[in-house]
Design a protein around this motif. Structure first.
Motif, short mmCIF file in Angstrom:
data_model
loop_
_atom_site.label_atom_id
_atom_site.label_comp_id
_atom_site.label_asym_id
_atom_site.label_seq_id
_atom_site.Cartn_x
_atom_site.Cartn_y
_atom_site.Cartn_z
N SER A 68 -16.19 -13.60 7.65
CA SER A 68 -16.56 -13.25 8.70
C SER A 68 -17.97 -12.71 8.47
O SER A 68 -18.36 -11.90 7.68
CB SER A 68 -15.61 -12.05 9.20
N ALA A 69 -19.00 -13.15 9.59
CA ALA A 69 -20.19 -12.40 9.44
C ALA A 69 -20.17 -10.97 10.24
O ALA A 69 -21.59 -10.25 10.27
CB ALA A 69 -21.26 -13.42 10.11
N GLU A 70 -19.29 -10.75 10.87
CA GLU A 70 -19.03 -9.42 11.77
C GLU A 70 -18.40 -8.34 11.19
O GLU A 70 -18.63 -7.00 11.17
CB GLU A 70 -18.43 -9.90 13.03
N LEU A 71 -17.34 -8.70 10.39
CA LEU A 71 -16.37 -7.59 9.86
C LEU A 71 -16.70 -7.23 8.05
O LEU A 71 -17.22 -8.03 7.52
CB LEU A 71 -15.12 -8.18 9.87
N ASP A 72 -16.65 -5.95 8.08
CA ASP A 72 -17.00 -5.50 6.89
C ASP A 72 -15.62 -5.85 5.90
O ASP A 72 -14.57 -6.26 6.43
CB ASP A 72 -16.98 -3.90 6.61
N ASN A 73 -15.84 -5.98 4.63
CA ASN A 73 -14.75 -6.19 3.80
C ASN A 73 -14.08 -7.59 3.98
O ASN A 73 -12.75 -7.42 3.93
CB ASN A 73 -13.72 -4.95 3.38
N SER A 74 -14.78 -8.67 4.47
CA SER A 74 -14.04 -9.69 4.67
C SER A 74 -13.98 -10.66 3.46
O SER A 74 -13.41 -11.61 3.88
CB SER A 74 -14.93 -10.45 5.76
N GLU A 75 -14.26 -10.45 2.38
CA GLU A 75 -14.11 -11.37 1.26
C GLU A 75 -12.86 -11.77 0.87
O GLU A 75 -12.00 -10.71 0.81
CB GLU A 75 -15.05 -10.89 0.13
N ILE A 76 -12.41 -12.74 0.84
CA ILE A 76 -11.17 -13.15 0.25
C ILE A 76 -11.10 -14.14 -0.95
O ILE A 76 -11.89 -15.08 -0.76
CB ILE A 76 -9.99 -13.70 1.42
N PHE A 77 -10.48 -14.04 -2.04
CA PHE A 77 -10.24 -14.90 -3.19
C PHE A 77 -10.01 -16.22 -2.58
O PHE A 77 -8.76 -16.45 -2.06
CB PHE A 77 -9.38 -14.27 -4.17
N THR A 78 -10.60 -17.13 -3.15
CA THR A 78 -10.47 -18.41 -2.66
C THR A 78 -10.45 -19.51 -3.86
O THR A 78 -11.24 -19.38 -4.57
CB THR A 78 -11.11 -19.10 -1.46
N SER A 79 -9.20 -20.32 -3.83
CA SER A 79 -9.26 -21.32 -5.16
C SER A 79 -8.65 -22.68 -4.42
O SER A 79 -8.09 -22.79 -3.60
CB SER A 79 -7.93 -20.85 -6.09
N ILE A 80 -9.53 -23.62 -5.24
CA ILE A 80 -9.53 -24.98 -4.69
C ILE A 80 -8.94 -25.70 -5.92
O ILE A 80 -9.41 -25.43 -7.10
CB ILE A 80 -10.84 -25.64 -4.43
N PHE A 81 -7.96 -26.62 -5.75
CA PHE A 81 -7.31 -27.26 -6.65
C PHE A 81 -8.23 -28.09 -7.58
O PHE A 81 -9.16 -28.85 -6.88
CB PHE A 81 -6.32 -28.10 -5.97
N SER A 82 -8.00 -28.21 -8.71
CA SER A 82 -8.73 -29.02 -9.59
C SER A 82 -8.76 -30.33 -9.63
O SER A 82 -9.87 -31.34 -9.55
CB SER A 82 -8.60 -28.71 -11.11
N THR A 83 -7.60 -31.02 -8.96
CA THR A 83 -7.63 -32.42 -8.85
C THR A 83 -7.89 -32.74 -7.70
O THR A 83 -8.08 -31.85 -6.70
CB THR A 83 -6.08 -32.84 -9.27
N ASP A 84 -7.75 -34.07 -7.32
CA ASP A 84 -8.20 -34.44 -5.98
C ASP A 84 -7.31 -34.31 -4.95
O ASP A 84 -7.65 -34.69 -3.77
CB ASP A 84 -8.61 -36.05 -6.31
#
Length: 871
Positions: A68-84
């Motif tokens: 969010s560009a508006e809310l504080d503390n909006s970071e969330i850990f994000t993981s993308i699969f290594s395979t396709d």
């Protein structure tokens, strides 16, 4: 759903991980919602190859997503699969139908012993992918669509593979979960990069952009929006029925709504709302949603009747109220009767004026409501080109339900008279006057009867609007076809004139002159433009003071074989394009799931080679609006939609939105059939609306609101329109003289309206004698000088005639309390903690202190509460 999770699984069953392996792109707002629900992490698979390649180069397949560009503390850990994909690596899938890798043999004495070989192969996968990440942990998906039909066979082999890594010096392989994986990664305290954008459009390669589904099955996308509108209003009415003890049968009322909730959940499936399901599946979704709406409708006449009931009336008042779901096709049998009632429910927490439009006859009418006799217009309208067995009207009755109170009801009695309605201002094209609307909001037509200019917010701007078509790539040879998922014009070309292919042949003429019919009324001016046999549009402007927009009501279809190049299998994809004179924009903006705006940087368009898709690479999903602006000209133009659509700004000063598409070839992404929708034995016809707003770019606007704030308010009014109920009043029981003695003609559920920048996002019965209440701030930072500020609302005495006696804040999903450390402003009142013990499976926090019942909301913030009421 949250109640089921809490009651069945308890606190330990609360979801903490966002897991999306199959959706076709990912919005920033979805990540923000996960964060506000208290999720720890977000895992997904699908993103454009070019984006993933860059993340791999940066060893950043895991990052902190600033959602969010508006809310504080909006970071969330994000993981993308290594395979396709989310499938197991090649050679490690053991199933009967979908895959059949060699089984692992762990007997060293066997002639086909292969455990060491399999361990070596899997080690190579780990080695190749481990460098993409910043810790020594890596997650492999080991499943796929329609797999694990032989679960035992899969797990037997996985057990052997894991056993083969015992005592391995390099790798430890074991079963895990996303939650455990997240904990392992974060325990290493990695230095993660931050991501601020979203993941649209999704592209497998430079010629396969999945931007067709933004528009596919346009009527389904609109019906889903209608279903949500009805669901929210019905939940409000159920809550008020429960508050007032209007019936002993509130449990059955809840069951009526539950079906609609469940179907609306189904409609969010990534092959439902996207339009990437087969035709017969789409028809089943439509059947389910129609049935659910009908079930929800059943008790509402009783609830509304009893909310309107006068205090001296003791018996129940059940009004014969129904939704007319086919008014968009000019069908409503009840509104063609000599006497009928109209009830308007406003689901917004402030007064709303709404223009009721119902199929009618060319007669005069008496319309009696809370404010006396209402003025009205009888207007001709677009005829839906499908032969129904039902009676289709050629005109509409239009009247203004003025100032419908917040979360309130107004009742109207309509009686048809014998005289014909005379409109001296309606008729065919006239050259002498092509100005429509008022001095403050209006439009003009040019000599070809196309839009020429728009006046709004003290500005008059030359704006032209045209319909055009993209000709679909047919996928011959090694080419990629345009289909339900993919949007791909032939040769990456720009759009063509709408008559490019008609009557079985290419037509290079560009005669843009259209025939028109005028309707000038007391309440509304509109022009009906007929472009050809499959395309009609009405441009209209309502003359009320609070209607600062131009409405474009289009009717497209059927795209039959005479209008499509069936010989070479080229489909037709129809757009509405707006040209704004003397506006130059390098970027444009689209909403993220109807909330925050995201800046879209147009890639270098047009391209001088065929190595990339110039149009579709610049297409984005538009859930509620698309905006262009020119700071040097102090001009901002927005087009709002009534459903999700694909859109772009390919050139400076242009906005385009795709409104209908028919493709003749499958794009081989899973639906296994071309997008050729039918209805009543013909190819589909689509009706919908766009809303044009223009004004200054800054935070200071005319009439006390900036253009951005006006857009926000209009988007909300269109998302949650008043619910219109009609009822046959032919019998003496519903005669005006009899009924007016039993009911009041208006009612409000709120004691006072909320500020313009605050919305009640949800109000619904919760457990026992409690209610769920969600409030949202609808304006973003910097959008408006007055309405972008933090706002404080006192909700102690919000609901008429009750006060809130107990209140406690929850996280967004309302399945977990918001702890004291997470809430900077928990509204507190004398609270009996025992009531909350019954709401959740686990014990609530003890000792809720006594403080003011004031709720502060920062821009774009949503807050959720469980409340109790008392008189």
């Amino acid at each position: 759903m949250t109640l089921v999770l809490n009651d069945t699984l308890g606190k330990c069953g609360r979801p903490r991980i966002g897991w999306q392996i199959d959706p076709f792109g990912h919005s920033r707002e979805q990540a923000s919602i996960f964060k506000q629900m208290g999720y720890d992490a977000f895992f997904f698979v699908r993103l454009s190859k070019s984006v993933k390649d860059q993340l791999i180069l940066d060893s950043s397949l895991e990052f902190l997503w600033k959602s969010s560009a508006e809310l504080d503390n909006s970071e969330i850990f994000t993981s993308i699969f290594s395979t396709d994909s989310y499938f197991a690596p090649s050679g490690f899938c053991w199933d009967y139908l979908q895959c059949n890798s060699d089984a692992i043999n762990d007997d060293p004495e066997s002639f086909d012993y292969n455990l060491e070989k399999k361990v070596e192969e899997f080690s190579e996968f780990i080695s190749n992918y481990s460098k993409y990440y910043r810790t020594n942990n890596i997650l492999f998906g080991m499943g796929g669509d329609f797999q694990y039909q032989s679960a035992e066979r899969n797990y037997m082999n996985l057990d052997k593979l894991i056993k083969g890594f015992q005592n391995n010096n390099d790798y430890n392989v074991f079963y895990s979960t996303p939650s455990c994986y997240y904990e392992a990664v974060m325990s290493n305290k990695p230095n993660l990069s931050t991501f601020t954008d979203d993941f649209f459009p999704y592209a497998e390669n430079d010629h396969a952009f999945w931007s067709g589904y933004y528009t596919s099955r346009s009527t389904s996308k609109r019906f889903e929006r209608t279903g949500n509108n009805i669901l929210q209003g019905a939940q409000h009415l159920n809550a008020f029925s429960k508050m007032r003890n209007l019936s002993n049968d509130t449990a059955s009322y809840e069951n009526n709504v539950r079906m609609l909730r469940e179907v609306m959940g189904i409609m969010q499936h990534h092959d439902a709302i996207t339009g990437t399901e087969k035709q017969h599946v789409f028809e089943d979704y439509t059947r389910m949603l129609t049935k659910a709406i009908k079930e929800t409708e059943k008790p509402l006449g009783n609830i509304i009747g009893n909310l309107l009931k006068r205090d001296n009336v003791t018996e129940d008042v059940t009004l014969p109220l129904l939704f007319c779901l086919l008014t968009n096709t000019s069908i409503c049998d009840i509104s063609l009767k000599d006497k009928y009632m109209v009830t308007v429910y406003n689901p917004l927490p402030r007064n709303v004026t709404y223009y009721v439009r119902l199929p009618a006859e060319n007669s005069t009418y008496n319309i009696t409501g809370p404010d006396g006799q209402e003025i009205y217009d009888i207007v001709t309208h677009m005829i839906y080109p499908v032969n129904y067995s039902a009676r289709v009207s050629e005109v509409e009755l239009v009247f203004a339900a003025k100032n419908v109170p917040p979360l309130g009801i107004k009742y109207y009695y309509v009686e048809k008279l014998t005289q014909s309605y005379e409109n001296n201002y309606a008729g065919e094209e006239r050259d002498d006057n092509k100005v429509f609307g008022t001095n403050t909001v209006g439009f003009t037509l040019d000599d070809n009867n196309l839009l020429e200019s728009v006046t709004m917010n003290s500005k008059t701007v030359k704006i032209n609007q045209r319909f055009m078509i993209y000709v679909s790539n047919n996928g011959t040879g090694d080419s990629i076809a345009s289909g339900a998922y993919l949007f791909r014009p032939i040769n990456g070309s720009d759009a063509y004139n709408i008559n490019y292919f008609e009557n079985g042949q290419v037509n290079q003429t560009t005669d843009d002159k259209v025939s028109v019919t005028y309707n000038r009324g007391n309440l509304v001016d509109e022009v009906i433009q007929v472009f050809n046999k499959w395309l009609t549009q009405s441009i209209r402007v309502y003359k009320g003071e609070d209607n600062g927009f131009i409405e474009f009501d289009w009717l497209v279809g059927p795209l039959d074989n005479d209008t499509i190049d069936t010989e070479y299998n080229h489909g037709k994809e129809v757009i509405s394009r707006f040209y704004v004179n003397d506006l130059d924009n390098d970027v444009f903006y689209t909403d993220s799931n109807g909330r925050e705006l995201i800046e879209r940087k147009r890639t270098d368009y047009p391209y001088n080679n065929d190595s990339f898709e110039p149009v579709t690479s610049n297409y984005y999903p538009v859930t509620s609006k698309i905006v262009i602006k020119d700071e040097s000209k102090n001009l901002q133009v927005a087009v709002l939609t009534d459903r999700s659509q694909g859109g772009s700004s390919l050139w400076g000063g242009e906005i385009e939105l795709m409104i209908h598409r028919r493709t003749l070839r499958d794009d081989y992404k899973g639906v296994d059939e071309p997008l050729q929708e039918t209805e009543f034995g013909k190819y589909l016809t689509v009706r919908g609306q766009h809303y044009l707003v223009l004004g200054s770019t800054g935070a200071n606007g005319t009439n006390g609101k900036s253009s951005s704030a006006q857009e926000r308010e209009l988007a909300l009014k269109k998302l949650l329109q008043p619910l219109i109920f009609v009822g046959d009043a032919s019998s003496n029981q519903w005669d005006w003289d009899n009924l007016s003695k039993k009911i009041n003609l208006q009612w409000s559920g709120l004691k006072t309206a909320l500020p313009d920048n605050v919305n009640i996002l949800n109000l619904e019965p919760w457990k026992d004698d409690s209610y769920l209440l969600r409030l949202e701030h609808i304006v973003a930072k910097g959008e408006d000088a007055n309405h972008s500020k933090e706002v404080e609302v006192n909700i102690a005495d919000l609901f008429s005639p009750y006060s809130i006696s107990s209140i406690r804040e929850t996280k967004l999903a309302a399945n977990d309390w918001l702890s004291d450390t997470e809430s900077s402003d928990i509204p507190k009142r004398k609270t009996d903690s025992s009531i909350f013990s019954s709401l959740f499976f686990w014990e609530p926090q003890a000792n809720v202190n006594e403080i003011e019942a004031n709720i502060s909301l920062s821009p774009m913030q949503i807050r959720s509460f469980i409340i109790q009421l008392s008189k």
